[in-house]
Enzyme design. Structure first.
Site, PDB file in Angstrom:
ATOM      1  CB  THR A 113     -11.206   1.537  -2.496  1.00 51.07           C
ATOM      2  OG1 THR A 113     -11.159   1.481  -1.497  1.00 51.07           O
ATOM      3  CG2 THR A 113     -12.015   3.048  -3.062  1.00 51.07           C
TER       4      THR A 113
ATOM      5  CG  PHE B   6     -10.518   1.267   4.205  1.00 47.53           C
ATOM      6  CD1 PHE B   6     -10.203   0.074   3.137  1.00 47.53           C
ATOM      7  CD2 PHE B   6     -10.490   2.023   3.855  1.00 47.53           C
ATOM      8  CE1 PHE B   6     -10.080   0.851   1.773  1.00 47.53           C
ATOM      9  CE2 PHE B   6      -9.506   2.681   3.289  1.00 47.53           C
ATOM     10  CZ  PHE B   6      -9.055   2.342   1.671  1.00 47.53           C
TER      11      PHE B   6
ATOM     12  CD  GLU C   2      -9.392   5.978  -4.920  1.00 46.74           C
ATOM     13  OE1 GLU C   2     -10.354   6.337  -3.563  1.00 46.74           O
ATOM     14  OE2 GLU C   2      -7.856   5.291  -4.285  1.00 46.74           O
TER      15      GLU C   2
ATOM     16  CG  ASP D 152      -2.452   0.896   1.217  1.00 44.79           C
ATOM     17  OD1 ASP D 152      -2.378   1.466   0.410  1.00 44.79           O
ATOM     18  OD2 ASP D 152      -2.550   1.349   2.516  1.00 44.79           O
TER      19      ASP D 152
ATOM     20  CE  LYS E  42      -7.285   2.124  -3.979  1.00 43.46           C
ATOM     21  NZ  LYS E  42      -6.531   2.258  -3.258  1.00 43.46           N
TER      22      LYS E  42
END
Length: 316
Positions: A155, A177, A95, A16, A131
């Site tokens: 996400t 998350f 993203e 990440d 994303k």
């Protein structure tokens, strides 16, 4: 044997980060980025030549001032993604603008734009995950994009309704998350002693993973947003886990084997019902944590996207 190496044997480890030095160091299979990580990455010396390339690209594409800024901001995300792909065997998640999270058609258009940019760099779409936030509109967009062989990473996923809708839409991958769920409950109901078995973020991923496997859904579950290694170890065996460099380092320096906690028991009992839009919205609305964290996450990524664009606006 250290815990990171052991974990890699039972779970796909994803980095990440947008920082190449960490990608080289920890050798993940895949990597994920977002506007926040891209914003940090463009300040790294290693990426300064990519900023120049992004500016040249935007000027060449033309358009008004704002269009050039947007094109440069998108191009830098693609160029950093392309650079990361040189060092990983798998996929990169890139993203799109979070301000489009409630517009299906614009999400689809932007996803195609990002894919075209990657293909201009000689990178096949099979190496890219677009994303998008797990809103109803983005879930529908992901379903449409799959028809064009564009896979998505959904996400900012906090509720079971989001997870269920994603599976029913047959999206490629979801990112529940863990840490942000934990943060919300800790802020509302603080506890002095941490017990991983009581961690609501860990419980959420375990529930989703079990439901997916029991229903034989092919959507990949990738736990994300970790605050401590106990959360990671409690989800060992999950399809994928995307982990920050700080926690990758902790896992690397800790000796020992990691026990596989999550397993596909191959006991299938397909749920034949499908969530309608109104059912999705109601079920998601019934979870105040999910409502708050999804909205907050979209706002935060939008703010960082705007900061990225402001950075480029000063460079033209």
């Amino acid at each position: 044997m250290n815990q990171l190496r052991s974990l890699k044997k039972i779970t796909t480890v994803v980095a990440d980060t947008g920082d190449i030095k960490f990608i080289k160091k920890y050798q993940p299979k895949d990597a994920t980025t977002n506007p926040t990580l891209i914003l940090r990455a463009i300040n790294l010396h290693a990426y300064q030549h990519l900023i120049i390339s992004a500016l040249k690209y935007a000027k060449l594409k033309g358009g008004n001032y704002q269009k050039k800024v947007v094109n440069a901001s998108e191009k830098i995300s693609v160029l950093i993604g392309a650079e990361i792909l040189k060092y990983i065997p798998g996929k990169i998640s890139t993203e799109i603008d979070a301000r489009l999270s409630f517009n299906k058609d614009q999400c689809i258009e932007k996803a195609h734009s990002i894919i075209r940019m990657y293909e201009e760099e000689g990178i096949e779409r099979s190496k890219i995950l677009i994303k998008v936030a797990a809103t109803w509109e983005c879930i529908c967009a992901a379903k449409e994009l799959k028809k064009d062989n564009i896979n998505c990473n959904l996400t900012l996923l906090f509720s079971f309704a989001q997870a269920r809708a994603c599976a029913e839409a047959e999206v490629f991958l979801i990112s529940p998350f863990v840490g942000r769920i934990y943060d919300w409950y800790q802020s509302k109901f603080p506890t002095k002693t941490y017990l991983v078995e009581n961690d609501p973020g860990v419980k959420s991923v375990k529930k989703i993973y079990k439901y997916y496997k029991e229903n034989n859904y092919k959507t990949i579950v990738m736990g994300a947003s970790f605050r401590r290694i106990e959360q990671i170890l409690a989800l060992a065996g999950c399809d994928c886990l995307t982990i920050s460099p700080e926690l990758l380092k902790e896992l690397e320096i800790k000796p020992g084997n990691v026990e596989q906690i999550l397993k596909d028991e191959k006991k299938y009992c397909k749920d034949s019902s499908i969530l309608s839009e109104s059912e999705f919205r109601w079920d998601h609305n019934e979870d105040p944590m999910a409502v708050e964290k999804l909205s907050e996450g979209i706002r935060k990524f939008s703010e960082d996207q705007e900061k990225l664009e402001k950075t480029f606006s000063k460079k033209f």
